[in-house]
Design an enzyme around this catalytic site. Structure first.
Site, PDB file in Angstrom:
ATOM      1  N   GLY A 111       0.509  -4.912   1.030  1.00 11.61           N
ATOM      2  CA  GLY A 111      -0.846  -5.056   0.140  1.00 11.61           C
ATOM      3  C   GLY A 111      -0.439  -5.949  -1.064  1.00 11.61           C
ATOM      4  O   GLY A 111      -1.100  -6.589  -1.630  1.00 11.61           O
ATOM      5  N   GLU A 134       4.025  -4.987   7.378  1.00 12.15           N
ATOM      6  CA  GLU A 134       3.248  -3.949   7.963  1.00 12.15           C
ATOM      7  C   GLU A 134       3.505  -3.652   9.395  1.00 12.15           C
ATOM      8  O   GLU A 134       3.396  -2.618   9.944  1.00 12.15           O
ATOM      9  CB  GLU A 134       1.619  -4.392   8.127  1.00 12.15           C
ATOM     10  CG  GLU A 134       1.103  -4.157   6.533  1.00 12.15           C
ATOM     11  CD  GLU A 134       1.011  -5.698   5.991  1.00 12.15           C
ATOM     12  OE1 GLU A 134       1.840  -6.536   6.439  1.00 12.15           O
ATOM     13  OE2 GLU A 134       0.232  -5.767   4.900  1.00 12.15           O
ATOM     14  N   ALA A 186       0.729  -1.150   0.055  1.00 15.94           N
ATOM     15  CA  ALA A 186      -0.017  -0.033   0.072  1.00 15.94           C
ATOM     16  C   ALA A 186       1.005   1.241   0.074  1.00 15.94           C
ATOM     17  O   ALA A 186       2.157   1.174   0.381  1.00 15.94           O
ATOM     18  CB  ALA A 186      -0.990   0.147   1.358  1.00 15.94           C
ATOM     19  N   GLU A 234      -0.283  -9.502  -0.187  1.00 15.84           N
ATOM     20  CA  GLU A 234      -1.874  -9.775  -0.161  1.00 15.84           C
ATOM     21  C   GLU A 234      -2.681 -10.168  -1.184  1.00 15.84           C
ATOM     22  O   GLU A 234      -3.361 -10.899  -1.601  1.00 15.84           O
ATOM     23  CB  GLU A 234      -2.469  -8.612   0.881  1.00 15.84           C
ATOM     24  CG  GLU A 234      -1.970  -8.765   2.152  1.00 15.84           C
ATOM     25  CD  GLU A 234      -2.607  -7.649   3.149  1.00 15.84           C
ATOM     26  OE1 GLU A 234      -2.117  -6.559   2.702  1.00 15.84           O
ATOM     27  OE2 GLU A 234      -3.429  -7.730   3.996  1.00 15.84           O
TER      28      GLU A 234
HETATM   29  N1  COA Z   1       4.706   3.521  -0.514  1.00 14.24           N
HETATM   30  C1  COA Z   1       5.100   4.475  -1.113  1.00 14.24           C
HETATM   31  N2  COA Z   1       6.215   4.501  -1.761  1.00 14.24           N
HETATM   32  C2  COA Z   1       7.036   3.722  -1.808  1.00 14.24           C
HETATM   33  C3  COA Z   1       6.725   2.250  -1.212  1.00 14.24           C
HETATM   34  C4  COA Z   1       5.397   2.199  -0.699  1.00 14.24           C
HETATM   35  N3  COA Z   1       4.949   0.988  -0.060  1.00 14.24           N
HETATM   36  N4  COA Z   1       7.614   1.446  -1.603  1.00 14.24           N
HETATM   37  C5  COA Z   1       8.828   2.172  -2.232  1.00 14.24           C
HETATM   38  N5  COA Z   1       8.268   3.167  -2.208  1.00 14.24           N
HETATM   39  C6  COA Z   1       8.864   4.589  -2.993  1.00 14.24           C
HETATM   40  C7  COA Z   1      10.163   4.912  -1.995  1.00 14.24           C
HETATM   41  O1  COA Z   1       9.861   6.083  -1.056  1.00 14.24           O
HETATM   42  C8  COA Z   1      11.054   5.607  -3.053  1.00 14.24           C
HETATM   43  O2  COA Z   1      10.540   6.705  -3.499  1.00 14.24           O
HETATM   44  P1  COA Z   1      11.735   7.850  -3.787  1.00 14.24           P
HETATM   45  O3  COA Z   1      12.559   7.639  -4.886  1.00 14.24           O
HETATM   46  O4  COA Z   1      10.767   9.134  -3.827  1.00 14.24           O
HETATM   47  O5  COA Z   1      12.538   8.190  -2.352  1.00 14.24           O
HETATM   48  C9  COA Z   1      10.771   4.808  -4.179  1.00 14.24           C
HETATM   49  O6  COA Z   1       9.458   4.125  -4.379  1.00 14.24           O
HETATM   50  C10 COA Z   1      11.819   3.760  -4.504  1.00 14.24           C
HETATM   51  O7  COA Z   1      12.082   2.858  -3.229  1.00 14.24           O
HETATM   52  P2  COA Z   1      13.320   2.772  -2.619  1.00 14.24           P
HETATM   53  O8  COA Z   1      13.163   2.506  -1.006  1.00 14.24           O
HETATM   54  O9  COA Z   1      14.247   3.929  -2.671  1.00 14.24           O
HETATM   55  O10 COA Z   1      14.096   1.362  -2.969  1.00 14.24           O
HETATM   56  P3  COA Z   1      14.884   0.297  -2.511  1.00 14.24           P
HETATM   57  O11 COA Z   1      15.340  -0.524  -3.605  1.00 14.24           O
HETATM   58  O12 COA Z   1      15.888   0.947  -1.507  1.00 14.24           O
HETATM   59  O13 COA Z   1      14.170  -0.607  -1.438  1.00 14.24           O
HETATM   60  C11 COA Z   1      11.983  -1.627  -0.607  1.00 14.24           C
HETATM   61  C12 COA Z   1      12.879  -1.002  -1.799  1.00 14.24           C
HETATM   62  C13 COA Z   1      10.670  -2.458  -1.192  1.00 14.24           C
HETATM   63  C14 COA Z   1      12.884  -2.678   0.306  1.00 14.24           C
HETATM   64  C15 COA Z   1      11.512  -0.514   0.144  1.00 14.24           C
HETATM   65  O14 COA Z   1      11.329   0.585  -0.811  1.00 14.24           O
HETATM   66  C16 COA Z   1      10.460  -0.526   1.032  1.00 14.24           C
HETATM   67  O15 COA Z   1      10.783  -1.172   2.237  1.00 14.24           O
HETATM   68  N6  COA Z   1       9.298  -0.085   0.669  1.00 14.24           N
HETATM   69  C17 COA Z   1       8.218  -0.057   1.865  1.00 14.24           C
HETATM   70  C18 COA Z   1       7.736  -1.718   1.862  1.00 14.24           C
HETATM   71  C19 COA Z   1       6.380  -1.840   2.778  1.00 14.24           C
HETATM   72  O16 COA Z   1       6.631  -1.747   3.908  1.00 14.24           O
HETATM   73  N7  COA Z   1       5.465  -2.046   2.288  1.00 14.24           N
HETATM   74  C20 COA Z   1       4.174  -2.479   2.952  1.00 14.24           C
HETATM   75  C21 COA Z   1       3.281  -1.282   3.105  1.00 14.24           C
HETATM   76  S1  COA Z   1       2.086  -1.583   4.131  1.00 14.24           S
END
Ligand code: COA
Length: 258
Positions: free
Chosen positions: A111, A134, A66, A114
């Protein structure tokens, strides 16, 4: 075919492919994308797709969950609305009247995981990483994960994934049954496409009934599910595909399904 900013729907040879297309946000699901997904799934159904593939655009993510930027300041009432929308999409995948395959090409967190759980089958690239993460954001899975995960991986495993927010690579995910198959990253598209075509060629009424009956096991106590299975099973007798499939077997020839 309709067009959306963050979702692509392609239909070829009875197979619909739905791609979440927000690669700069790792295909995170904002409200616009959820609405688009709901509409695109309905369109694939209206087009009589006989298999549906869900995947993410780009090389790194299936769906990174999400949209955290959207969620940060939500009130309880707004969060409830967002949860409803996520559930509607997950339910639409689960009840889609043909098999749905998640082609997990990278991160599938929150999500994203999910939505993969709501699909019938999960094929992961060896680069994929999955998790119900989450808890690290101070929340819990809210789009069906608490319910669907344990029936797929078992109760203890689900508790570990949710409590610790574990991130598991494709191989571990396969070992625990979270994905059915792991393939080389470059082979994912071809493998899933072959699988989807194979499913699309099978007798549509029987496929639909099989999915409906298999889904029942999660809806009702087992006794009701068994009754439901009997009813669906007998309702297929008299269809062209049943008559043809059985005749072909007895006549030692290939069946010509509708
Ligand atoms: N919601 C909103 N934005 C997100 C996102 C999410 N779930 N997951 C990634 N992004 C965005 C990042 O903020 C980043 O934005 P920016 O370029 O403006 O800084 C962009 O996508 C790229 O992500 P980044 O974190 O820089 O990539 P990474 O390769 O270093 O890491 C992940 C990848 C997937 C490990 C990391 O993005 C992450 O942990 N995301 C959240 C996952 C999460 O907790 N999801 C559950 C949500 S309920």
């Amino acid at each position: 075919m309709s067009e959306w900013n963050t979702v692509r729907l392609e239909l070829e040879d009875d197979v619909a492919t739905l791609t979440v297309d927000r690669p700069d946000r790792l295909n995170a699901l904002n409200v616009e994308t959820l609405h688009a997904l709901r509409e695109a799934i309905a369109e694939a159904e209206a087009e009589d797709a006989r298999a549906l593939v869900l995947t993410g655009a780009g090389e790194t993510a299936f769906i990174a969950g999400a949209d955290i930027g959207h969620m940060r300041d939500l009130s309880t009432a707004e969060a409830q609305e967002y949860a409803e929308l996520g559930h509607e999409v997950a339910d639409a995948l689960e009840s889609f009247p043909a098999p749905v395959i998640a082609a997990i090409n990278g991160y599938a967190f929150g999500g994203g995981c999910e939505f993969a759980l709501a699909c019938d089958l999960r094929v992961a690239s060896e680069n994929a990483v999955l998790g119900q993460t989450e808890i690290d954001l101070g929340i819990i899975p809210g789009w069906g994960g608490t319910q669907r995960l344990s029936r797929i991986v078992g109760d203890e495993r689900a508790r570990r994934l949710v409590f610790f927010g574990e991130r598991v690579d494709a191989q571990d995910a396969h070992e625990m049954g979270l994905v059915g198959e792991v393939v080389a990253h470059d082979n994912l598209e071809e493998r899933v496409s072959r699988m989807a075509s194979d499913l699309a060629e099978r007798p549509a009424f029987a496929m639909r009934a099989a999915k409906e009956a298999l889904n029942q096991v999660h809806e009702e106590p087992q006794s009701a599910g068994l009754t439901y299975e009997r009813r669906l099973w007998s309702s297929l007798f008299g269809t062209h595909d049943q008559r043809e499939g059985m005749a072909a077997f007895l006549e030692e020839r290939d069946a010509e399904f509708e």
